[in-house]
Design a protein around this motif. Structure first.
Motif, PDB file in Angstrom:
ATOM      1  N   THR B 352       0.875  -1.161  -0.167  1.00 57.01           N
ATOM      2  CA  THR B 352      -0.003  -0.120   0.002  1.00 57.01           C
ATOM      3  C   THR B 352       0.921   1.145   0.216  1.00 57.01           C
ATOM      4  O   THR B 352       0.536   2.274  -0.832  1.00 57.01           O
ATOM      5  CB  THR B 352      -0.928  -0.060   1.386  1.00 57.01           C
ATOM      6  OG1 THR B 352      -1.244  -1.285   1.609  1.00 57.01           O
ATOM      7  CG2 THR B 352      -2.086   0.704   1.002  1.00 57.01           C
ATOM      8  N   LEU B 353       1.951   1.269   0.863  1.00 55.08           N
ATOM      9  CA  LEU B 353       2.752   2.517   0.856  1.00 55.08           C
ATOM     10  C   LEU B 353       3.489   2.675  -0.557  1.00 55.08           C
ATOM     11  O   LEU B 353       3.621   3.826  -0.995  1.00 55.08           O
ATOM     12  CB  LEU B 353       3.867   2.274   2.028  1.00 55.08           C
ATOM     13  CG  LEU B 353       3.375   2.271   3.519  1.00 55.08           C
ATOM     14  CD1 LEU B 353       4.324   1.985   4.236  1.00 55.08           C
ATOM     15  CD2 LEU B 353       2.752   3.568   3.701  1.00 55.08           C
ATOM     16  N   GLU B 354       3.792   1.386  -0.921  1.00 55.49           N
ATOM     17  CA  GLU B 354       4.729   1.657  -2.324  1.00 55.49           C
ATOM     18  C   GLU B 354       3.700   2.203  -3.352  1.00 55.49           C
ATOM     19  O   GLU B 354       3.949   3.152  -4.073  1.00 55.49           O
ATOM     20  CB  GLU B 354       5.006   0.238  -2.720  1.00 55.49           C
ATOM     21  CG  GLU B 354       6.283  -0.271  -2.023  1.00 55.49           C
ATOM     22  CD  GLU B 354       7.402   0.439  -2.165  1.00 55.49           C
ATOM     23  OE1 GLU B 354       7.965   0.851  -3.359  1.00 55.49           O
ATOM     24  OE2 GLU B 354       8.222   0.650  -1.215  1.00 55.49           O
ATOM     25  N   ALA B 355       2.479   1.850  -3.303  1.00 50.20           N
ATOM     26  CA  ALA B 355       1.462   2.210  -4.282  1.00 50.20           C
ATOM     27  C   ALA B 355       1.299   3.712  -4.116  1.00 50.20           C
ATOM     28  O   ALA B 355       1.062   4.570  -5.090  1.00 50.20           O
ATOM     29  CB  ALA B 355       0.002   1.520  -4.082  1.00 50.20           C
ATOM     30  N   ASP B 356       1.087   4.073  -2.812  1.00 49.18           N
ATOM     31  CA  ASP B 356       0.772   5.575  -2.492  1.00 49.18           C
ATOM     32  C   ASP B 356       1.893   6.221  -2.968  1.00 49.18           C
ATOM     33  O   ASP B 356       1.685   7.425  -3.599  1.00 49.18           O
ATOM     34  CB  ASP B 356       0.736   5.741  -0.958  1.00 49.18           C
ATOM     35  CG  ASP B 356      -0.719   5.387  -0.550  1.00 49.18           C
ATOM     36  OD1 ASP B 356      -1.530   5.037  -1.224  1.00 49.18           O
ATOM     37  OD2 ASP B 356      -0.816   5.719   0.878  1.00 49.18           O
ATOM     38  N   LYS B 357       3.121   5.753  -2.789  1.00 51.74           N
ATOM     39  CA  LYS B 357       4.307   6.452  -3.183  1.00 51.74           C
ATOM     40  C   LYS B 357       4.502   6.797  -4.660  1.00 51.74           C
ATOM     41  O   LYS B 357       4.548   8.005  -5.147  1.00 51.74           O
ATOM     42  CB  LYS B 357       5.822   5.880  -2.648  1.00 51.74           C
ATOM     43  CG  LYS B 357       6.603   6.834  -2.165  1.00 51.74           C
ATOM     44  CD  LYS B 357       8.059   6.158  -1.684  1.00 51.74           C
ATOM     45  CE  LYS B 357       7.642   5.456  -0.180  1.00 51.74           C
ATOM     46  NZ  LYS B 357       9.153   4.811  -0.209  1.00 51.74           N
ATOM     47  N   THR B 358       4.254   5.676  -5.500  1.00 53.38           N
ATOM     48  CA  THR B 358       4.256   5.726  -6.864  1.00 53.38           C
ATOM     49  C   THR B 358       3.268   6.829  -7.378  1.00 53.38           C
ATOM     50  O   THR B 358       3.286   7.492  -8.128  1.00 53.38           O
ATOM     51  CB  THR B 358       4.082   4.367  -7.702  1.00 53.38           C
ATOM     52  OG1 THR B 358       3.180   3.616  -6.849  1.00 53.38           O
ATOM     53  CG2 THR B 358       5.101   3.605  -7.641  1.00 53.38           C
TER      54      THR B 358
END
Lengths: 415, 366
Positions: B352-358
């Motif tokens: 989720t964090l990665e997705a948010d970041k991208t």
């Protein structure tokens, strides 16, 4: 003398003072025992035969307690001692039948160690609660020994579904001359002298070499755990595993070793039951001695000297139950004296209330001794358990178990 | 995580454990030179009517034992002393019922009351020692077990009635017997009426834990003692109360059998149920339904294994290995599943964090 200024010299002093205390207690016990024997005329309470039986009853309990010591010093509570002991009785019987008694002892250690390994896998690798795993191992050990007995001993000579009798025993030795002379003096019933002679006689006639091995293992364990770097590391796992890990100690490995050794010790205790204490294997032979060993260890404050004392108390009363009822009655006087001495000591410390309670209980024992002629056999059997409860109730604050004993430890986790 | 998945995860552990236990049992049997297939055929055969009745009856006893152990466990209190508590309580109740001081069913009621009181008192000793003197309940209950069993042996020898080689208490009079219902033919035996105690116990246990303040405090103390103290729970009081309750239920364990079949305390007394109860409570994760499943499983294995002795060369004791392995395997499996779940959660959080970041990165570059 505070703990912060414990220089090596101070520690030596304390150690010497400590061993002096033990010596004093031993002497006091012998004198009191002798006095009770002379007063009551019940020579059974420390006759050569009784002491021999007491030594034989003590050894398995001591081995279980020693097993507990190894494991708990590394921070793993081992309720499974009973199961490991039961596995040991079977291992001793099987390997003695096919090879010889010493291989049998190794077999007992091996079977016990297997139980220990199981406990280590569950508690160390999988972080299962120690009591849960111990309870399961007791069930498995009991079931396995009964199953294996039926599967392997049924068709053997001297064997049956629940037993294997007629096994060879480890070598027994008698020191000629000394043994008879000591036994003679013991039957003279002299004050103190005969009591000491009975000890000598019990230790020099038909003494099984396995009985000799038990104290050797206790001393060796004490030396390894308290005098070697390995022992220090092992104990550090029981006190503060995270700190130990940070200093480069492989905590899991040390816990594994400790628990496996623990199982092996309990297994040897079981083997002792099958090879020395009786002439063969029967199911249900351990009769809860694994639990008693655990109690003896707590009674002994997780220290080698203490567990010897605790095991001796359990072993002595255990052996007395099976012998004369007079001896049991005489024991009341001994307990009364012991409590009175303890009460006086408390009084000297200024603990008036506690001294009063102890004094009252002691008077109760004296009255019981004077007003009755015999004590029901069962009550002796109960003594060690009641004594342990009382000691725990009065001195639980003075007992100190390893700080991280029974706690789950995962590498890299803070809890 | 979806409900289906969570439910699946919950079942995964016990199922794996049972599978592991079956595998290990099969290996042990095969190694000893017998046929594992024969063993499982007998275990999984349809129980005879008589055996079926026995399974139901045994389940009620084991379930009560499991509940007794579970109350303590929910508070991280290891009441190893269920064995001693129910031994002493059974003797006391059998003596009172045998003395027939009260008429008919009142006799039964008073005996049950005495059983609860004796069991509770014996467990209470350990509770009081723990809170006043700091004695670990594990060791004190082990001692109390030994004392109780010796004490009962003494009392039985002293005051019991000698019959043949055995000694027993006075037999309960006809009017105070509570047999039960006969679901099959009369010789197959009754399902003990007092087995209902187990049903009531189970419901009571659930209500107590989930619907009362006491239950909440109990669970809170078990989950985190310091948090419970901070929110105003008197932990010492909770320790004594839950020991009393644990012992009280333990007192009832053997009652269905006493009033339904044995009618006196003697050679017919069924020992070791206390330890079985501990195992079952652990197996059922101290939940009323879980303990029931465990109790049925243990009773089933025990009763079905009786046929082994008659029909095969396999020792019936092998089911003890199965039971022990199940207990151990279940706790190991729960631990493994827990770790796997933590890992899954960590991964989903990272994703989720990665997705948010991208997503944010895209927004910025756009």
């Amino acid at each position: 003398m505070s703990t912060t200024t414990a220089t090596p010299q101070a520690r030596m002093m304390r150690a010497r003072k400590f061993s002096h205390a033990w010596l004093l207690i031993t002497v006091l016990v012998i004198v009191a025992l002798s006095a009770v024997r002379v007063i009551t005329g019940v020579h059974e309470i420390d006759s050569t035969g009784t002491l021999r039986a007491a030594a034989i009853a003590t050894c398995p309990i001591l081995m279980a307690a020693l097993g507990g010591l190894w494991s708990e010093r590394a921070g793993v509570v081992n309720i499974g001692l009973e199961g490991q002991m039961i596995l040991g009785t079977w291992g001793a019987a099987y390997f003695t039948y096919y090879y010889d008694p010493w291989i049998g002892v190794l077999g007992a250690a091996l079977m016990g160690a297997l139980g220990g390994l199981l406990h280590a896998v569950a508690t160390v690798t999988f972080g299962v609660d120690h009591i849960v795993s111990g309870v399961a191992i007791n069930i498995i050990g009991l079931g396995a020994a009964e199953f294996l007995a039926e599967a392997y001993f049924k068709n053997l000579e001297g064997g049956g579904v629940k037993q294997l009798t007629g096994l060879a025993s480890p070598t027994e030795m008698t020191i000629p001359g000394v043994s008879d002379a000591a036994a003679d003096i013991a039957t003279q019933h002299w004050f103190v002298v005969s009591d000491l002679a009975a000890v000598v006689a019990a230790l020099t006639s038909r003494l099984s070499l396995l009985t000799v091995l038990v104290p050797v293992l206790v001393v060796a364990s004490a030396w390894i755990l308290w005098r070697t770097a390995f022992g220090l590391r092992l104990r550090s796992c029981g006190e503060n595993p995270a700190a130990a890990e940070s200093l480069g100690v492989h905590v899991y490995r040390h816990k594994y070793i400790a628990v496996i050794v623990s199982g092996a010790m309990a297994g040897i205790g079981g083997g002792y039951l099958a090879l020395v204490a009786s002439s063969g294997f029967t199911t249900g032979q351990t009769g809860g001695r694994g639990f008693i060993g655990l109690a003896a260890m707590i009674f002994g404050n997780w220290r080698p000297g203490g567990i010897v004392g605790g095991s001796l108390m359990f072993g002595y009363t255990d052996s007395l139950t099976l012998r004369s009822t007079d001896a049991v009655h005489a024991l009341l006087l001994l307990v009364g004296i012991g409590l009175a001495v303890y009460a006086l000591w408390r009084l000297r410390q200024g603990r008036v209330a506690s001294a009063g309670v102890l004094g009252a209980i002691s008077v109760g024992f004296f009255a019981w001794f004077l007003l009755t002629d015999s004590v029901p056999r069962e009550f002796t059997g109960m003594t060690p358990y009641v004594a342990t409860l009382l000691v725990l109730a009065f001195a639980a604050q003075r007992l100190r178990m390893p700080a991280a004993d029974g706690l789950r430890y995962r590498r890299g986790e803070s809890i | 995580m979806s409900i289906v998945r969570r439910f699946g995860m919950g079942l995964l552990a016990p199922l794996t454990a049972v599978a592991a236990a079956m595998l290990i049992t099969s290996i042990v049997i095969s190694l000893s030179g017998s046929s594992a297939i024969e063993f499982w055929e007998i275990i999984f055969s349809r129980p005879a009517d008589r055996v079926f009745v026995n399974i139901v009856n045994q389940t009620s006893l084991i379930y009560l034992a499991g509940l007794a152990a579970a109350i303590g466990f929910r508070m991280n209190l290891f009441n190893i002393g269920v064995e001693g508590q129910y031994t002493l309580a059974s003797y006391a109740a059998a003596s009172l019922a045998g003395a027939a001081l009260f008429p008919g069913l009142l006799n039964v009621f008073m005996s049950l009351l005495l059983a609860v009181a004796v069991g509770a008192a014996w467990a209470g000793i350990a509770g009081v020692l723990k809170v006043t003197r700091g004695v670990s309940e594990v060791i004190s209950t082990i001692m109390l077990n030994a004392i109780a069993i010796t004490l009962v042996g003494y009392l039985l020898n002293r005051y019991g009635v000698k019959v043949g080689n055995g000694v027993r208490t006075e037999v309960i009079p006809d009017g105070s017997r509570v047999d039960g219902w006969f679901p099959f033919a009369e010789p197959d035996g009754p399902v003990w009426a007092l087995g209902l105690l187990a049903v009531l116990g189970g419901i009571g246990f659930w209500v107590l834990l989930n619907k009362t303040r006491f239950g909440f405090d109990l669970r809170a103390t078990g989950a985190s003692q310091s948090a419970a103290v901070a929110s105003g729970v008197n932990v010492n009081k909770m320790v004594v109360y839950s020991m009393l309750m644990s012992g009280g239920i333990a007192g009832l364990i053997w009652m269905p059998s006493l009033f339904g079949a044995a009618y006196s305390y003697g050679t017919t007394f069924q020992a070791f149920l206390g330890f079985t109860g501990i195992a079952v409570a652990l197996l059922g994760r101290n939940q009323p339904v879980g303990i029931l499943v465990g109790a049925v499983l243990f009773a089933f294995l025990n009763e079905q294994s009786n046929r082994l002795t008659l029909e095969t060369d396999i020792s019936a004791n092998v089911v003890q290995i199965t039971q022990g392995v199940i207990v151990l395997a279940v706790v190991v499996a729960y631990e493994v599943v827990r770790r796997y779940r933590t890992k899954l959660e960590q991964r989903s959080v990272t994703e989720t964090l990665e997705a948010d970041k991208t997503a944010k990165g895209k927004a910025v570059s756009a």
